[in-house]
Design a protein around this motif. Structure first.
Motif, PDB file in Angstrom:
ATOM      1  N   THR A 150       0.723  -1.113   0.029  1.00  0.00           N
ATOM      2  CA  THR A 150       0.094   0.072  -0.239  1.00  0.00           C
ATOM      3  C   THR A 150       0.933   1.280   0.094  1.00  0.00           C
ATOM      4  OG1 THR A 150      -1.796  -1.141   1.169  1.00  0.00           O
ATOM      5  CG2 THR A 150      -1.972   1.266   1.302  1.00  0.00           C
ATOM      6  N   SER A 151       0.564   2.107  -0.781  1.00  0.00           N
ATOM      7  CA  SER A 151       1.112   3.468  -0.754  1.00  0.00           C
ATOM      8  C   SER A 151       0.335   4.672  -0.264  1.00  0.00           C
ATOM      9  CB  SER A 151       1.756   3.722  -2.321  1.00  0.00           C
ATOM     10  OG  SER A 151       2.393   2.779  -2.592  1.00  0.00           O
TER      11      SER A 151
ATOM     12  N   ARG B  18      14.117   8.367  -4.071  1.00  0.00           N
ATOM     13  CA  ARG B  18      13.905   8.384  -2.516  1.00  0.00           C
ATOM     14  C   ARG B  18      12.254   7.942  -2.337  1.00  0.00           C
ATOM     15  NH1 ARG B  18      15.301  14.096  -0.568  1.00  0.00           N
ATOM     16  NH2 ARG B  18      14.324  14.896  -2.130  1.00  0.00           N
ATOM     17  N   SER B  19      12.226   7.345  -1.284  1.00  0.00           N
ATOM     18  CA  SER B  19      10.780   7.176  -0.716  1.00  0.00           C
ATOM     19  C   SER B  19      10.183   8.294  -0.344  1.00  0.00           C
ATOM     20  CB  SER B  19      10.996   6.192   0.377  1.00  0.00           C
ATOM     21  OG  SER B  19      11.381   6.620   1.500  1.00  0.00           O
ATOM     22  N   ILE B  20       8.982   8.648  -0.220  1.00  0.00           N
ATOM     23  CA  ILE B  20       8.291   9.671   0.449  1.00  0.00           C
ATOM     24  C   ILE B  20       7.560   9.111   1.612  1.00  0.00           C
ATOM     25  CG2 ILE B  20       5.903  11.042  -0.093  1.00  0.00           C
ATOM     26  CD1 ILE B  20       6.448  10.733  -3.044  1.00  0.00           C
ATOM     27  N   SER B  21       7.872   9.898   2.557  1.00  0.00           N
ATOM     28  CA  SER B  21       7.487   9.696   4.065  1.00  0.00           C
ATOM     29  C   SER B  21       6.001   9.714   4.170  1.00  0.00           C
ATOM     30  CB  SER B  21       8.111  10.777   5.155  1.00  0.00           C
ATOM     31  OG  SER B  21       7.690  10.208   6.390  1.00  0.00           O
ATOM     32  N   SER B  22       5.645   8.665   4.654  1.00  0.00           N
ATOM     33  CA  SER B  22       3.937   8.688   4.965  1.00  0.00           C
ATOM     34  C   SER B  22       3.485   9.419   6.198  1.00  0.00           C
ATOM     35  CB  SER B  22       3.533   7.317   5.017  1.00  0.00           C
ATOM     36  OG  SER B  22       3.611   6.611   3.903  1.00  0.00           O
ATOM     37  N   ILE B  23       2.515  10.220   6.390  1.00  0.00           N
ATOM     38  CA  ILE B  23       2.135  10.757   7.653  1.00  0.00           C
ATOM     39  C   ILE B  23       1.061   9.798   8.314  1.00  0.00           C
ATOM     40  CG2 ILE B  23       0.910  12.547   8.364  1.00  0.00           C
ATOM     41  CD1 ILE B  23       1.172  13.997   5.682  1.00  0.00           C
ATOM     42  N   ARG B  24       0.340   9.106   7.713  1.00  0.00           N
ATOM     43  CA  ARG B  24      -0.276   8.065   8.503  1.00  0.00           C
ATOM     44  C   ARG B  24       0.247   6.837   8.777  1.00  0.00           C
ATOM     45  NH1 ARG B  24      -6.017   8.189   5.998  1.00  0.00           N
ATOM     46  NH2 ARG B  24      -4.490   7.646   4.132  1.00  0.00           N
TER      47      ARG B  24
ATOM     48  N   VAL C   9       7.216   1.943   3.788  1.00  0.00           N
ATOM     49  CA  VAL C   9       7.153   2.962   2.631  1.00  0.00           C
ATOM     50  C   VAL C   9       7.687   2.068   1.408  1.00  0.00           C
ATOM     51  CG1 VAL C   9       7.541   5.263   4.090  1.00  0.00           C
ATOM     52  CG2 VAL C   9       9.586   3.651   3.561  1.00  0.00           C
ATOM     53  N   ASN C  10       7.525   2.666   0.256  1.00  0.00           N
ATOM     54  CA  ASN C  10       7.777   1.803  -0.849  1.00  0.00           C
ATOM     55  C   ASN C  10       7.944   2.767  -2.009  1.00  0.00           C
ATOM     56  OD1 ASN C  10       5.045   1.792  -2.611  1.00  0.00           O
ATOM     57  ND2 ASN C  10       4.440   1.399  -0.336  1.00  0.00           N
TER      58      ASN C  10
END
Length: 950
Positions: free
Chosen positions: A320-321, A519-525, A530-531
């Motif tokens: 999941t992204s 680079r991965s994008i940091s998840s807030i929730r 991360v992927n």
């Protein structure tokens, strides 16, 4: 902390002598007062002192909660190697095991003619005894929160439903009704799964309704697991015999068979269930699946609150992204290449109110609530999306909502829609982007995908930067790749998650290139993983990790939670602790052959260093003792030579006196003879008698005796001993004399060091010369304490002089002063062995501090995370048995030997072989400007990775 040197001798112990015996009494622990902080320290010193206390000196994390957990050890061995497997392999293994478990339970129950009762998740016993282990998680806060779950009774499926059926026309989104648990995210995920045929059936693996046993599989931390439950469910109303208010209200009038009518009204059908329920009165798959999911995580409270994307991952094994509406670059591409592929390559969920603010509903859309995207269509220029509210009610009231002006008879037929408050509603694509803030997009993997994974554990510093530990992998074939960096799912061991929350990021580099690939994008929730998805060329790659840790001081550390529940909630702690242990076994650091070799070499270097230090310490002691022996011997020789010279002078004087007296006697005798011959009748009278030779010898002897007593320079009390403790003045004097008279290589005058170095060593090994110990254990050299013998006998001086000369000749032999010998290996082995066998030192004395203990020193920063890297890649039929990806963990070796100057050339060669990656700051971090070198043009090239960075 205080040490031995800071404790006054009068307080640390007392020394007593009794009848010449020297004994050490028991040590009395002393107390030391630490002075207050120096208020005159510079600001930089104060900051350095703070950071020195802030981080723990012994980082680590509990890897096992259950004592002697051999199951965790077995699990650690299984996950130690990274092996590429098909994405379906893990599922097929877990499903096969689940079916085998159910078959075995069915066979056992039929043999004893009993329905299945789950001993590990028994709702009935839990409710009747009030343990609430199936409802509440372990408490990891100082104050226990009140639980909102209050079911009233427990019954089996056959006692609740008149005609129970697991499926009625298959599992569909219309079946889903949320109960009193806050697991709308899970139910939204189930609604999403119902759009794709067979997805829910893959989760519900095996069952036997008659026996009452059901088997399910879920995806956890990169692999599938199985879970077995019985058919007991919680109800909202109590049993008739145990009810009070309900029974009073029910018996307000006469009824025929009140108990049966009470059951049908309050405890029958899906509406009687406390948690999730199906829309159809006799359908059971949803509450049973929810129960199995709750058991897998420990209890119903552990699945209260979450995100739809995590639920879809757990039910499908996908990735999941998290996508934010404001971050979508090309909305046209998002519609055509992603939303239009829903239920094929992707599954979608959406939500709003992601920042935690709750403002009720916006035209029927509830904030802080999850919805499922069921379908996306593009018909006659209209882009519409079908959404599902897992509550089974509550719908959008804007354009294209039920009863809106946009609906015509033709559109109802085209979209196969009917009005009604059932939770299903249509919304336009533009309104979807305006009303929903975040999307959970889950990629599904078919049999053409393989996966390789590996886990590790690392300490996370307070300063945010790329970690020294990283992953490295080789890709043998160019193709699409999905790289996932994840941490352990804390929901499975809720209460034991600790105080730290981790947010993951990574950067992908190709070997030989300074610039990163992606680079991965940091998840807030969704902080669980991360992927990134990309087309990757074959080659060698490294994945640098950046982990941000935040600490929640309101939560208790793991060790405190274990202590608090070890007595009153043993069964619950065992169940959750086992889940914790098995999860953390994945990240157990297994020592590689190279690391093992480096560790042994480091341990050997440490032993050699200790051995060499001990050798130097003993040699310093020997040199000092030898110096004092030689010095005392020289002084003794001077005294003896002086005494011998005086004795010889006195003997010579006595000899002269004796000769003079003899001459006088001869003269007197000759005179007598001449007188007798000249005048025989003349009598000669002497005025006084001449003393006899014997009398002279006696007088001379006594005179020699007296002189000997006076001239003897020292006595036993006056003579210093090399082995007795010296005062500071004597030490200084001897040191000064040593610099002028005799200069050994190294001289140590520390008596405490001498006693420590020679502790436990035999006398012969410490002092090679002829030495003895007094009653108190002090070493006394026989050469250095030998005194000139005093004449106490009334013997002729010649005899005593002769004996003295013989003694002096024998004592003046240089062989009596032992030569300096080297420490043998056997002596070192003996001392080291005795030190190792010595009992441990007593605990330190309590310290009376004048200031309070520093809060950061008492409870320092100690964040440790277990993370794993999964690499998904497509393979063709001919490549299914090949290892396309080889994955490994690269971590700094704490035992690596410091390279010497002569090894610099070899080091440079090794560095050239290593992947050329940059651990510098990210390019969009303005602080990176300070790390760039060269002219403006060179710095620009460095930013664009056109030239290697210095």
């Amino acid at each position: 902390m205080s040490d031995a040197s800071s404790t006054p001798p009068s307080e640390s112990g007392r020394l007593s002598q009794d009848a010449g015996d020297r004994t050490v009494m028991a040590v009395v622990p002393g107390t030391t007062q630490i002075p207050k902080k120096n208020n005159k320290q510079t600001p930089q010193e104060a900051i350095d002192q703070f950071w020195n206390k802030f981080t723990t000196k012994a980082p680590g994390k509990a890897t096992t909660v259950i004592p002697h957990n051999e199951y965790a050890e077995k699990a650690a061995k299984r996950s130690a190697k990274a092996v590429g497997t098909n994405t379906q392999t893990s599922y097929e293994e877990a499903a096969a095991l689940c079916r085998a478990k159910v078959a075995k339970i069915v066979k056992e129950c039929r043999r004893v003619n009993q329905k299945y009762r789950d001993p590990h998740f028994d709702l009935e016993i839990d409710l009747k005894w009030g343990s609430r282990d199936t409802l509440e998680s372990l408490c990891n806060t100082k104050e226990k929160p009140d639980s909102s779950f209050k079911p009233k009774s427990v019954k089996r499926v056959v006692d609740i439903f008149d005609d129970p059926k697991f499926y009625i026309e298959g599992p569909t989104a219309n079946d889903v009704r949320q109960g009193r648990d806050g697991d709308c995210w899970l139910l939204a995920a189930l609604c999403t799964l119902s759009n794709k045929p067979s997805l829910i059936e893959k989760v519900c693996v095996a069952r036997d309704e008659q026996v009452g046993v059901y088997g399910f599989v879920f995806h956890r931390d990169g692999e599938w697991i199985s879970e077995i439950i019985d058919d007991k469910l919680f109800l909202t109303k109590p049993d008739f015999d145990e009810s009070f208010l309900e029974r009073i209200l029910w018996e307000d009038r006469e009824r025929i068979n009140s108990e049966e009518q009470y059951r049908k009204a309050y405890q029958s059908g899906s509406g009687a269930l406390y948690f999730a329920q199906c829309e159809h009165e006799n359908e059971t798959w949803l509450p049973l699946l929810e129960k199995a999911y709750a058991k897998a995580h420990g209890d119903y409270a552990s699945i209260d609150g979450g995100f739809t994307g995590e639920g879809i991952e757990d039910l499908t094994g996908g990735v999941t992204s998290e996508l934010y509406t404001t971050d979508i670059l090309d909305k046209e591409y998002f519609w055509k290449e992603e939303l239009m592929k829903v239920n094929a390559e992707f599954l979608f969920g959406c939500s709003t109110g992601m920042w935690g603010s709750y403002w009720g509903d916006r035209k029927g859309i509830y904030e802080l609530h999850a919805y499922s995207i069921m379908k996306a269509v593009d018909i006659d220029g209209q882009r519409l999306v079908l959404l599902k509210n897992p509550w089974g009610r509550g719908e959008w009231t804007g354009p294209w909502s039920d009863g809106s002006k946009e609906w015509t008879a033709e559109w109802l037929v085209k979209l196969n829609h009917r009005f009604g408050d059932d939770g299903n509603f249509w919304i336009s694509y533009d309104d979807l982007l305006r009303k929903y803030q975040a999307f959970d997009r889950t990629r599904l993997f078919g049999p053409e995908w393989k996966v390789t994974s590996l886990w590790t554990t690392l300490s996370v510093p307070w300063t945010l930067d790329y970690h020294d530990t990283y992953f490295a992998f080789s890709l043998a074939k160019t193709g699409p790749v999905v790289i996932v960096l994840s941490q352990l799912d804390e929901r499975y061991y809720l209460g034991l998650e600790g105080q730290y929350r981790f947010e993951l990021n990574f950067r992908l580099h190709k070997t030989g290139q300074e610039d990163y690939v992606v680079r991965s994008i940091s998840s807030i929730r969704l902080n669980r993983s991360v992927n990134v998805e990309l087309e990757l060329e074959e080659g060698e790659y490294t994945v640098l990790l950046k982990i941000d840790a935040t600490r929640n001081m309101y939560k208790l550390p793991i060790e405190d939670v274990v202590r608090n529940h070890a007595r009153d909630r043993r069964d619950k702690l065992v169940a959750v602790g086992m889940s914790y242990d098995l999860a953390h076994s994945k990240g157990k650091v297994v020592e590689s052959p190279e690391e093992k070799k480096a560790r042994k070499e480091a341990e050997q270097r440490k032993k050699d260093k200790e051995r060499e230090e001990l050798r130097k310490e003993l040699m310093e002691t020997r040199r000092r003792d030898h110096y004092y022996r030689v010095k005392d011997h020289k002084k003794d020789q001077k005294r003896k030579a002086k005494a011998k010279a005086k004795a010889q002078a006195k003997a010579k004087k006595a000899k002269k006196l004796k000769a003079k007296e003899a001459k006088k006697q001869e003269q007197a005798s000759s005179k007598e003879q001449s007188s007798e011959s000249g005048d025989k009748h003349v009598q000669v009278l002497s005025p006084s008698p001449t003393p006899a030779p014997e009398d002279s010898k006696e007088d001379l002897g006594s005179e020699s005796k007296t002189d000997s007593k006076v001239e003897t320079p020292s006595t036993e009390a006056e003579k210093p001993s090399a082995d007795l403790p010296l005062t500071a003045e004597e030490q200084s004097a001897k040191t000064l004399e040593a610099s002028q008279d005799f200069k050994p290589d190294e001289i140590s005058t520390s008596e405490s060091k001498t006693e420590h170095a020679t502790e436990g060593l035999p006398d012969s090994k410490i002092a090679p010369s002829s030495a003895v110990k007094d009653a108190g254990g002090e070493t006394i050299s026989s050469d250095s304490t030998k005194q000139p013998e005093v004449n106490t006998r009334n013997e002729p001086e010649e005899t005593q002089s002769k004996e003295t000369e013989d003694e002096e000749d024998s004592s003046s032999d240089e062989s009596d002063v032992s030569s300096l010998s080297e420490i043998s290996e056997r002596e070192l082995d003996f001392i080291l062995k005795q030190r190792a066998s010595d009992p441990p030192a007593p605990p330190p004395a309590p310290i009376e501090s004048l200031e309070e203990e520093d809060e950061f020193e008492k409870d320092p920063w100690n964040a440790v995370a277990t993370v794993g890297l999964r690499i998904y890649y497509k393979v063709s039929d001919e490549d299914r048995d090949k290892d396309i990806v080889k994955l490994r963990v690269v971590r700094p070796n704490p035992y690596a030997k410091d390279k010497k100057a002569e090894d610099e050339d070899e080091d440079e060669k090794e560095k050239e072989k290593e992947p050329k990656t940059s651990k510098s700051l990210d390019i969009d971090d303005s602080s990176k400007d300070a790390t760039l070198e060269g002219s403006e043009e060179q710095r620009k090239k460095s930013i664009m990775s056109l030239s290697p960075q210095a």
